[in-house]
Design a protein around this motif. Structure first.
Motif, PDB file in Angstrom:
ATOM      1  N   GLY A 129       0.813  -1.215   0.000  1.00 21.96           N
ATOM      2  CA  GLY A 129       0.000   0.000   0.000  1.00 21.96           C
ATOM      3  C   GLY A 129       0.843   1.259   0.000  1.00 21.96           C
ATOM      4  O   GLY A 129       0.550   2.228  -0.709  1.00 21.96           O
ATOM      5  N   LEU A 130       1.921   1.257   0.796  1.00 21.23           N
ATOM      6  CA  LEU A 130       2.834   2.397   0.828  1.00 21.23           C
ATOM      7  C   LEU A 130       3.474   2.624  -0.540  1.00 21.23           C
ATOM      8  O   LEU A 130       3.614   3.761  -1.001  1.00 21.23           O
ATOM      9  CB  LEU A 130       3.907   2.161   1.887  1.00 21.23           C
ATOM     10  N   ALA A 131       3.823   1.532  -1.212  1.00 22.13           N
ATOM     11  CA  ALA A 131       4.418   1.642  -2.551  1.00 22.13           C
ATOM     12  C   ALA A 131       3.456   2.314  -3.523  1.00 22.13           C
ATOM     13  O   ALA A 131       3.867   3.157  -4.335  1.00 22.13           O
ATOM     14  CB  ALA A 131       4.803   0.259  -3.069  1.00 22.13           C
ATOM     15  N   ALA A 132       2.183   1.951  -3.450  1.00 25.48           N
ATOM     16  CA  ALA A 132       1.187   2.538  -4.357  1.00 25.48           C
ATOM     17  C   ALA A 132       1.051   4.042  -4.130  1.00 25.48           C
ATOM     18  O   ALA A 132       0.975   4.833  -5.087  1.00 25.48           O
ATOM     19  CB  ALA A 132      -0.160   1.856  -4.171  1.00 25.48           C
ATOM     20  N   ILE A 133       1.047   4.468  -2.862  1.00 22.77           N
ATOM     21  CA  ILE A 133       0.898   5.896  -2.555  1.00 22.77           C
ATOM     22  C   ILE A 133       2.089   6.688  -3.095  1.00 22.77           C
ATOM     23  O   ILE A 133       1.933   7.752  -3.707  1.00 22.77           O
ATOM     24  CB  ILE A 133       0.764   6.092  -1.026  1.00 22.77           C
ATOM     25  N   ILE A 134       3.301   6.168  -2.871  1.00 25.74           N
ATOM     26  CA  ILE A 134       4.499   6.875  -3.351  1.00 25.74           C
ATOM     27  C   ILE A 134       4.503   6.961  -4.877  1.00 25.74           C
ATOM     28  O   ILE A 134       4.832   8.004  -5.454  1.00 25.74           O
ATOM     29  CB  ILE A 134       5.771   6.166  -2.847  1.00 25.74           C
ATOM     30  N   PHE A 135       4.105   5.871  -5.535  1.00 25.88           N
ATOM     31  CA  PHE A 135       4.112   5.884  -7.001  1.00 25.88           C
ATOM     32  C   PHE A 135       3.117   6.901  -7.546  1.00 25.88           C
ATOM     33  O   PHE A 135       3.431   7.635  -8.499  1.00 25.88           O
ATOM     34  CB  PHE A 135       3.764   4.505  -7.558  1.00 25.88           C
ATOM     35  N   GLN A 136       1.928   6.942  -6.987  1.00 27.88           N
ATOM     36  CA  GLN A 136       0.925   7.879  -7.490  1.00 27.88           C
ATOM     37  C   GLN A 136       1.372   9.319  -7.314  1.00 27.88           C
ATOM     38  O   GLN A 136       1.106  10.176  -8.163  1.00 27.88           O
ATOM     39  CB  GLN A 136      -0.421   7.643  -6.783  1.00 27.88           C
ATOM     40  N   THR A 137       2.059   9.603  -6.218  1.00 31.78           N
ATOM     41  CA  THR A 137       2.601  10.948  -6.009  1.00 31.78           C
ATOM     42  C   THR A 137       3.614  11.287  -7.104  1.00 31.78           C
ATOM     43  O   THR A 137       3.584  12.378  -7.692  1.00 31.78           O
ATOM     44  CB  THR A 137       3.266  11.044  -4.626  1.00 31.78           C
ATOM     45  N   GLY A 138       4.508  10.342  -7.376  1.00 29.98           N
ATOM     46  CA  GLY A 138       5.498  10.567  -8.430  1.00 29.98           C
ATOM     47  C   GLY A 138       4.868  10.727  -9.794  1.00 29.98           C
ATOM     48  O   GLY A 138       5.284  11.595 -10.589  1.00 29.98           O
ATOM     49  N   ALA A 139       3.842   9.906 -10.096  1.00 29.69           N
ATOM     50  CA  ALA A 139       3.179   9.999 -11.401  1.00 29.69           C
ATOM     51  C   ALA A 139       2.485  11.345 -11.573  1.00 29.69           C
ATOM     52  O   ALA A 139       2.497  11.934 -12.663  1.00 29.69           O
ATOM     53  CB  ALA A 139       2.172   8.859 -11.547  1.00 29.69           C
ATOM     54  N   ALA A 140       1.870  11.863 -10.499  1.00 24.14           N
ATOM     55  CA  ALA A 140       1.198  13.159 -10.571  1.00 24.14           C
ATOM     56  C   ALA A 140       2.206  14.280 -10.821  1.00 24.14           C
ATOM     57  O   ALA A 140       1.945  15.204 -11.615  1.00 24.14           O
ATOM     58  CB  ALA A 140       0.429  13.412  -9.278  1.00 24.14           C
ATOM     59  N   ILE A 141       3.369  14.208 -10.160  1.00 24.15           N
ATOM     60  CA  ILE A 141       4.407  15.227 -10.371  1.00 24.15           C
ATOM     61  C   ILE A 141       4.917  15.188 -11.804  1.00 24.15           C
ATOM     62  O   ILE A 141       5.098  16.236 -12.448  1.00 24.15           O
ATOM     63  CB  ILE A 141       5.565  15.013  -9.367  1.00 24.15           C
ATOM     64  N   GLY A 154       9.644  13.571  -9.918  1.00 19.54           N
ATOM     65  CA  GLY A 154       8.574  12.573  -9.988  1.00 19.54           C
ATOM     66  C   GLY A 154       9.089  11.206 -10.383  1.00 19.54           C
ATOM     67  O   GLY A 154       8.621  10.175  -9.868  1.00 19.54           O
ATOM     68  N   ARG A 155      10.078  11.195 -11.276  1.00 21.55           N
ATOM     69  CA  ARG A 155      10.659   9.929 -11.730  1.00 21.55           C
ATOM     70  C   ARG A 155      11.363   9.196 -10.581  1.00 21.55           C
ATOM     71  O   ARG A 155      11.281   7.982 -10.462  1.00 21.55           O
ATOM     72  CB  ARG A 155      11.644  10.238 -12.848  1.00 21.55           C
ATOM     73  N   LEU A 156      12.047   9.958  -9.730  1.00 24.78           N
ATOM     74  CA  LEU A 156      12.749   9.353  -8.597  1.00 24.78           C
ATOM     75  C   LEU A 156      11.761   8.754  -7.599  1.00 24.78           C
ATOM     76  O   LEU A 156      11.987   7.665  -7.068  1.00 24.78           O
ATOM     77  CB  LEU A 156      13.638  10.399  -7.919  1.00 24.78           C
ATOM     78  N   LEU A 157      10.659   9.457  -7.325  1.00 30.18           N
ATOM     79  CA  LEU A 157       9.637   8.911  -6.426  1.00 30.18           C
ATOM     80  C   LEU A 157       9.041   7.632  -6.997  1.00 30.18           C
ATOM     81  O   LEU A 157       8.835   6.647  -6.270  1.00 30.18           O
ATOM     82  CB  LEU A 157       8.533   9.949  -6.184  1.00 30.18           C
ATOM     83  N   ALA A 158       8.770   7.645  -8.279  1.00 25.80           N
ATOM     84  CA  ALA A 158       8.223   6.441  -8.920  1.00 25.80           C
ATOM     85  C   ALA A 158       9.209   5.275  -8.813  1.00 25.80           C
ATOM     86  O   ALA A 158       8.803   4.127  -8.594  1.00 25.80           O
ATOM     87  CB  ALA A 158       7.897   6.731 -10.383  1.00 25.80           C
ATOM     88  N   GLY A 159      10.499   5.572  -8.931  1.00 27.40           N
ATOM     89  CA  GLY A 159      11.505   4.522  -8.827  1.00 27.40           C
ATOM     90  C   GLY A 159      11.544   3.891  -7.450  1.00 27.40           C
ATOM     91  O   GLY A 159      11.659   2.666  -7.312  1.00 27.40           O
ATOM     92  N   VAL A 160      11.461   4.709  -6.411  1.00 21.05           N
ATOM     93  CA  VAL A 160      11.437   4.176  -5.047  1.00 21.05           C
ATOM     94  C   VAL A 160      10.238   3.256  -4.855  1.00 21.05           C
ATOM     95  O   VAL A 160      10.341   2.160  -4.283  1.00 21.05           O
ATOM     96  CB  VAL A 160      11.407   5.323  -4.022  1.00 21.05           C
TER      97      VAL A 160
END
Length: 527
Positions: A129-141, A154-160
């Protein structure tokens, strides 16, 4: 009148034995027999119903746990086309293009390392669940990014987030799945990666006609949608029973096992195996320092596990699959195909091939075994990569050369999807001991991401320096080495419980191929 025990024979009035096939039987005996048959039939129906319910439940858990993998696949697929329009819109250089594409793989190793520790701390389920939240934040950025620098954030957040998901989902599925279907179910994340790649290719093709300032943003924004399904999934799937045992929550673990195993006897057996494997973790939580101390000074068995797990993860990437997927438009352009619509249309064919053949692996992983599929995969990839090198050297520009290049790329991803693509994750989620599993799988994912980042960030530069055809000759040679690695270092784990696989690595036979011993055959027959 006498009646032999178990109804095997009957005695007549004179005490003469009438035989087991006597057609004259007492009415009360017949009724008893009928009642017994009804009870047995009812019990059999109940067992069959529980078996169906269990399979559906585990299947649903595997699907929901794999949804994060759609995000990774979509990002890989969509970036292969979006980068053409990002280059045009933001005026980025070729080096920036390589960094933008490749940094996802490199930064995801941070997520992989953190994912193993997080999965042990808060559980497998909530880490996803935490992974999904971080990815969506990165995708929005990334969707709203006005410049290359913001796009990189945003790309770095998606990578994490992707590093988190790559580590945890296969471990979770392996720990919740019954032995007989663990291989197929653990390959589900790879299926969803391929589905995501295909959706990314389709998104590229669908939105390519829009203005370059808008189309790539819409392409990236579509990746936010899976968050709705992931949120629903977290409300449905249970926590891993093995993690619950490690937290000394044995009754909760038993409840989960009763939903994922087909009989009460199997539940008790699995629970006993997990508690034994957990060792001191059953009574108290183990310390993180103790885990890393074991990695720094591994036992012979753990050393074999690490060589196998990290090795197969690295070979999955150094054979060049990310170069083929990320840069398939550039490869096809080198072969002589021109026009963005044609290039993106061809990548859709690549995505369809990759997705279709991963389904073949799902059906065969638990039937043929891991090792035969790895042989088919690595040998087939070696041939395809060599053929692509020949095509780009001598046949590019003509219609035959273009067709052969498309065919070689499609065949390469097909062989990848049949074997090393999914089985890489299956092996690393099932070969490690319970208390080390999440963090050991994280180490394997780190090796995977480092190799992926190295390939994706250097492919264009290397191809320009030594030509693209020679680059694929190198990939072909590395793929040939992977065949030898599979032969020497990968054991067959089909049909064994996670605890039995741990015992398999205690002996030297893990280095001697996939011999099936008598005890293993007996286990398979019982299953």
């Amino acid at each position: 009148m006498g009646n032999q025990e178990n109804g095997i024979g009957e005695m007549g009035l004179s005490g003469i034995h009438l035989g087991s096939k006597n057609k004259y039987r007492r009415m009360d005996s017949q009724l008893a027999d009928d009642g017994g048959l009804d009870d047995a039939s009812l019990q059999q129906q109940q067992q069959e119903e529980r078996r169906r319910t269990t399979r559906k439940y585990v299947f649903a858990c595997a699907i929901f746990a794999s949804l994060n993998s759609v995000l990774l696949g979509y990002d890989v697929g969509v970036m292969s086309g979006a980068i053409l329009f990002i280059h045009e819109d933001l005026k980025i250089t070729e080096v920036q293009e390589e960094v933008l594409v490749g940094c996802l793989s490199v930064i995801s190793l941070v997520g992989s390392l953190a994912g193993g520790r997080t999965a042990d701390a808060i559980g497998r389920k909530w880490t996803m669940g935490l992974a999904a939240i971080i990815f969506q934040t990165g995708a929005a950025i990334m969707t709203l990014a006005p410049s290359f620098e913001i796009l990189m954030v945003g790309r770095l957040l998606a990578g994490v987030a992707i590093g988190f998901g790559l580590t945890v989902a296969p471990v979770y599925i392996a720990e919740i799945s019954p032995t007989v279907s663990r291989g197929s179910l653990t390959a589900f994340p790879e299926i969803f990666i391929n589905i995501g790649i295909l959706l990314g290719y389709v998104s590229n093709y669908a939105f390519s006609g829009l203005p370059s300032h808008t189309n790539w943003r819409i392409m990236l924004a579509v990746g936010i949608l899976p968050s709705v399904f992931i949120g629903f999934a977290l409300c449905v799937i249970p926590e891993s029973p093995r993690w619950l045992v490690m937290q000394n929550r044995v009754e909760e673990a038993k409840t989960v096992l009763s939903k994922t195993n087909e009989s009460d006897a199997e539940v008790e057996e699995r629970l006993a195996e997990i508690q034994l494997a957990a060792g001191t973790s059953n009574g108290e939580k183990y310390e993180e320092k103790a885990v890393w101390r074991e990695f720094l000074n591994p036992s012979p068995a753990l050393r074999r596990m690490l060589v196998t797990g990290i090795g197969i993860q690295c070979f999955q990437q150094v054979t060049g699959i990310d170069a083929v997927v990320y840069y398939s438009p550039a490869i096809l352009k080198e072969a002589g195909l021109h026009g963005n619509s044609k290039l993106l249309g061809a990548t859709v064919a690549v995505g369809i091939t990759k997705t279709v053949f991963i389904l073949v692996a799902i059906f065969l992983t638990d039937k043929l075994g891991r090792k035969p599929l790895l042989y088919v995969s690595t040998i087939g990839m070696t041939i395809c990569l060599f053929t692509l090198g020949i095509t780009l050297s001598f046949l590019k520009g003509g219609s035959f050369g273009i067709d052969l290049a498309v065919l070689s790329i499609c065949a390469n991803v097909a062989f990848f999807s049949v074997g090393i693509g999914p089985i890489c994750w299956v092996l690393t989620s099932e070969i490690f001991p319970l208390k080390l599993r999440a963090q050991a799988a994280a180490l394997g994912a780190v090796g995977n991401r480092i190799c992926s980042g190295f390939i994706s960030m250097s492919f264009l530069s290397v191809a320009r320096a030594i030509t693209m055809s020679r680059t694929f000759f190198i990939f072909s040679a590395v793929s040939a080495i992977s065949v030898a690695f599979v032969y020497a270092c990968v054991p067959e784990t089909k049909g064994k419980s996670l605890e039995q696989i741990e015992e398999l690595f205690q002996g030297e036979q893990v280095w001697e191929g996939s011999r099936v011993e008598l005890g293993d055959v007996e286990q398979l027959v019982q299953k």
